[in-house]
Design a protein around this motif. Structure first.
Motif, PDB file in Angstrom:
ATOM      1  N   GLY A 115      43.689 -18.420   8.696  1.00 18.14           N
ATOM      2  CA  GLY A 115      44.382 -18.554   7.423  1.00 18.14           C
ATOM      3  C   GLY A 115      43.664 -17.675   6.404  1.00 18.14           C
ATOM      4  N   MET A 116      44.081 -17.778   5.173  1.00 19.96           N
ATOM      5  CA  MET A 116      43.408 -17.054   4.101  1.00 19.96           C
ATOM      6  C   MET A 116      43.412 -17.884   2.830  1.00 19.96           C
ATOM      7  SD  MET A 116      44.341 -13.436   2.176  1.00 19.96           S
ATOM      8  CE  MET A 116      45.458 -14.293   1.038  1.00 19.96           C
ATOM      9  N   ASP A 145      36.481 -22.495  12.514  1.00 21.86           N
ATOM     10  CA  ASP A 145      35.407 -22.967  11.635  1.00 21.86           C
ATOM     11  C   ASP A 145      35.531 -24.476  11.456  1.00 21.86           C
ATOM     12  OD1 ASP A 145      36.495 -22.600   8.193  1.00 21.86           O
ATOM     13  OD2 ASP A 145      37.660 -23.070   9.969  1.00 21.86           O
ATOM     14  N   HIS A 205      39.102 -15.319   1.493  1.00 23.04           N
ATOM     15  CA  HIS A 205      38.269 -15.748   2.639  1.00 23.04           C
ATOM     16  C   HIS A 205      39.157 -16.058   3.832  1.00 23.04           C
ATOM     17  CE1 HIS A 205      39.126 -20.079   1.596  1.00 23.04           C
ATOM     18  NE2 HIS A 205      38.984 -20.204   2.899  1.00 23.04           N
ATOM     19  N   ASN A 225      38.575 -30.223  10.182  1.00 23.48           N
ATOM     20  CA  ASN A 225      39.618 -29.412  10.838  1.00 23.48           C
ATOM     21  C   ASN A 225      39.959 -29.991  12.202  1.00 23.48           C
ATOM     22  OD1 ASN A 225      39.876 -27.576   8.726  1.00 23.48           O
ATOM     23  ND2 ASN A 225      38.294 -26.224   9.544  1.00 23.48           N
ATOM     24  N   SER A 261      45.346 -26.260   5.628  1.00 24.74           N
ATOM     25  CA  SER A 261      46.610 -27.009   5.687  1.00 24.74           C
ATOM     26  C   SER A 261      47.776 -26.226   6.290  1.00 24.74           C
ATOM     27  CB  SER A 261      46.999 -27.443   4.267  1.00 24.74           C
ATOM     28  OG  SER A 261      47.113 -26.287   3.429  1.00 24.74           O
ATOM     29  N   THR A 262      47.747 -24.903   6.164  1.00 18.63           N
ATOM     30  CA  THR A 262      48.908 -24.116   6.613  1.00 18.63           C
ATOM     31  C   THR A 262      49.248 -24.319   8.093  1.00 18.63           C
ATOM     32  OG1 THR A 262      48.492 -22.443   4.913  1.00 18.63           O
ATOM     33  CG2 THR A 262      49.882 -21.779   6.772  1.00 18.63           C
ATOM     34  N   LYS A 283      48.736 -17.436  -2.785  1.00 19.02           N
ATOM     35  CA  LYS A 283      48.167 -16.329  -1.986  1.00 19.02           C
ATOM     36  C   LYS A 283      48.797 -14.982  -2.359  1.00 19.02           C
ATOM     37  CE  LYS A 283      46.350 -19.788   0.258  1.00 19.02           C
ATOM     38  NZ  LYS A 283      46.621 -20.185   1.649  1.00 19.02           N
ATOM     39  N   SER A 320      42.869 -22.365  13.542  1.00 22.34           N
ATOM     40  CA  SER A 320      42.474 -22.259  12.144  1.00 22.34           C
ATOM     41  C   SER A 320      42.443 -23.642  11.525  1.00 22.34           C
ATOM     42  CB  SER A 320      43.491 -21.398  11.375  1.00 22.34           C
ATOM     43  OG  SER A 320      43.233 -21.470   9.986  1.00 22.34           O
ATOM     44  N   GLY A 321      41.646 -23.763  10.490  1.00 17.66           N
ATOM     45  CA  GLY A 321      41.623 -25.008   9.728  1.00 17.66           C
ATOM     46  C   GLY A 321      42.519 -24.878   8.517  1.00 17.66           C
ATOM     47  N   ARG A 340      29.122 -24.821   6.176  1.00 18.71           N
ATOM     48  CA  ARG A 340      30.195 -24.651   7.139  1.00 18.71           C
ATOM     49  C   ARG A 340      29.604 -24.026   8.394  1.00 18.71           C
ATOM     50  NH1 ARG A 340      35.682 -23.811   5.229  1.00 18.71           N
ATOM     51  NH2 ARG A 340      36.078 -25.193   3.447  1.00 18.71           N
ATOM     52  N   ARG A 386      34.137 -27.854   8.762  1.00 19.98           N
ATOM     53  CA  ARG A 386      33.379 -28.317   7.610  1.00 19.98           C
ATOM     54  C   ARG A 386      32.271 -29.219   8.109  1.00 19.98           C
ATOM     55  NH1 ARG A 386      38.576 -29.005   5.150  1.00 19.98           N
ATOM     56  NH2 ARG A 386      39.495 -26.945   4.897  1.00 19.98           N
ATOM     57  N   ALA A 403      38.641 -18.106   7.910  1.00 20.42           N
ATOM     58  CA  ALA A 403      37.705 -19.025   8.565  1.00 20.42           C
ATOM     59  C   ALA A 403      36.756 -19.521   7.480  1.00 20.42           C
ATOM     60  CB  ALA A 403      37.011 -18.354   9.742  1.00 20.42           C
TER      61      ALA A 403
HETATM   62  C1  6PG Z   1      39.255 -23.911   6.432  1.00 22.53           C
HETATM   63  C2  6PG Z   1      39.957 -22.701   6.982  1.00 22.53           C
HETATM   64  C3  6PG Z   1      40.198 -21.729   5.889  1.00 22.53           C
HETATM   65  C4  6PG Z   1      41.677 -21.805   5.594  1.00 22.53           C
HETATM   66  C5  6PG Z   1      42.001 -21.181   4.269  1.00 22.53           C
HETATM   67  C6  6PG Z   1      43.478 -21.401   3.923  1.00 22.53           C
HETATM   68  O1  6PG Z   1      38.482 -24.541   7.155  1.00 22.53           O
HETATM   69  O2  6PG Z   1      39.555 -24.246   5.277  1.00 22.53           O
HETATM   70  O3  6PG Z   1      39.447 -22.198   8.059  1.00 22.53           O
HETATM   71  O4  6PG Z   1      39.832 -20.413   6.162  1.00 22.53           O
HETATM   72  O5  6PG Z   1      42.393 -21.163   6.645  1.00 22.53           O
HETATM   73  O6  6PG Z   1      41.181 -21.799   3.285  1.00 22.53           O
HETATM   74  O7  6PG Z   1      43.681 -22.781   3.810  1.00 22.53           O
HETATM   75  P1  6PG Z   1      45.164 -23.359   3.546  1.00 22.53           P
HETATM   76  O8  6PG Z   1      45.934 -23.115   4.808  1.00 22.53           O
HETATM   77  O9  6PG Z   1      44.938 -24.832   3.275  1.00 22.53           O
HETATM   78  O10 6PG Z   1      45.722 -22.620   2.363  1.00 22.53           O
END
Ligand code: 6PG
Length: 249
Positions: free
Chosen positions: A145-146, A74, A151, A86, A45-46, A204, A42-43, A181, A76, A153
């Protein structure tokens, strides 16, 4: 939304440590069963802390990195060394610190003006390298992530990619971000054997409450529309789960 497995942790650090142990177990399980493990990162920050933990010797020494293939959920539309990339985040947090062969790291090579070609190339590579089930690439583990808008990904609300029902990867223009994206799509997410949702932070909480307490059977938000054939596990911290009350398992 099938009965989700919610795992609530005191804070983001505890979430990352629990997710690291789970991910390592799933990777070892895949390698034992199929000789390799295909993981989609996942991208955002989490997951950064999770990636940093995997690079720590007590974790990384436990894995045969030559049998791990790293993919991305995913990306950017920025260069690989851009602060928003990412790939760059994962490279700095993990790849530079473990014995992962460069050939096992599959970056989404998204360049402005060629997003659809990048999506098509990535889809073809997935179909060549991953086991196929019903002609769809099958990941062993997908990390997701979310966003506060629900959203996951780059499956953002009110975007055309939500309607993609055949291709495993697609390009999407996200109006709210005014940027392109490239992202995995529902068909390939739904084919994953294990999906780990890593969600932390008070921003969240309202969405998590809506998804898991108010409308658990609805498909209002993109993350809710995932219908994985595999196991879905939600790793939340207390802040993200703050409104769930007795929902905590
Ligand atoms: C991205 C992620 C995106 C991310 C969520 C949560 O490229 O931004 O794939 O889906 O998981 O936006 O982002 P945080 O972990 O930064 O809250």
């Amino acid at each position: 939304m099938t009965q989700a497995q919610l795992k609530i942790h005191p804070d983001a650090e505890a979430l990352a440590q629990a997710a690291a142990l789970r991910l390592i177990a799933l990777i070892k399980e895949a390698i034992a069963a199929r000789g390799r493990c295909h993981v989609a990162l996942s991208g955002g920050s989490t997951p950064k802390r999770l990636y940093q933990l995997l690079a720590e010797s007590k974790y990384q020494d436990d894995l045969d990195w030559s049998r791990i293939e790293i993919w991305f959920g995913d990306e950017r539309c920025v260069p690989a060394d851009h602060a928003d990339s990412n790939y760059r985040m994962a490279r700095e947090a993990l790849f530079e610190h473990v014995a992962l062969p460069a050939a096992n790291i599959h970056r989404m090579e998204v360049a402005l003006g060629q997003v659809r070609q990048a999506a098509s190339r990535y889809a073809n590579l997935l179909c060549q390298r991953l086991p196929l089930i019903d002609s769809m690439p099958c990941f062993d583990v997908i990390l997701l992530g979310m966003g506060a808008d629900g959203h996951t990904a780059s499956l953002f609300p009110a975007t055309c990619i939500l309607q993609e029902s055949t291709r495993p990867v697609a390009a999407v223009y996200v109006d709210k971000l005014q940027t392109w994206r490239v992202s995995l799509t529902y068909p390939v997410l739904n084919q994953g054997r294990h999906l780990l949702m890593l969600i932390a932070g008070a921003d969240k909480a309202a969405r998590i409450h809506e998804i898991h307490a108010v409308n658990p059977t609805k498909t209002v938000h993109p993350i809710q529309r995932i219908r994985a054939r595999g196991q879905v596990e939600w790793y939340l911290d207390n802040a993200a789960a703050a409104l769930l009350g007795d929902k905590i398992s």
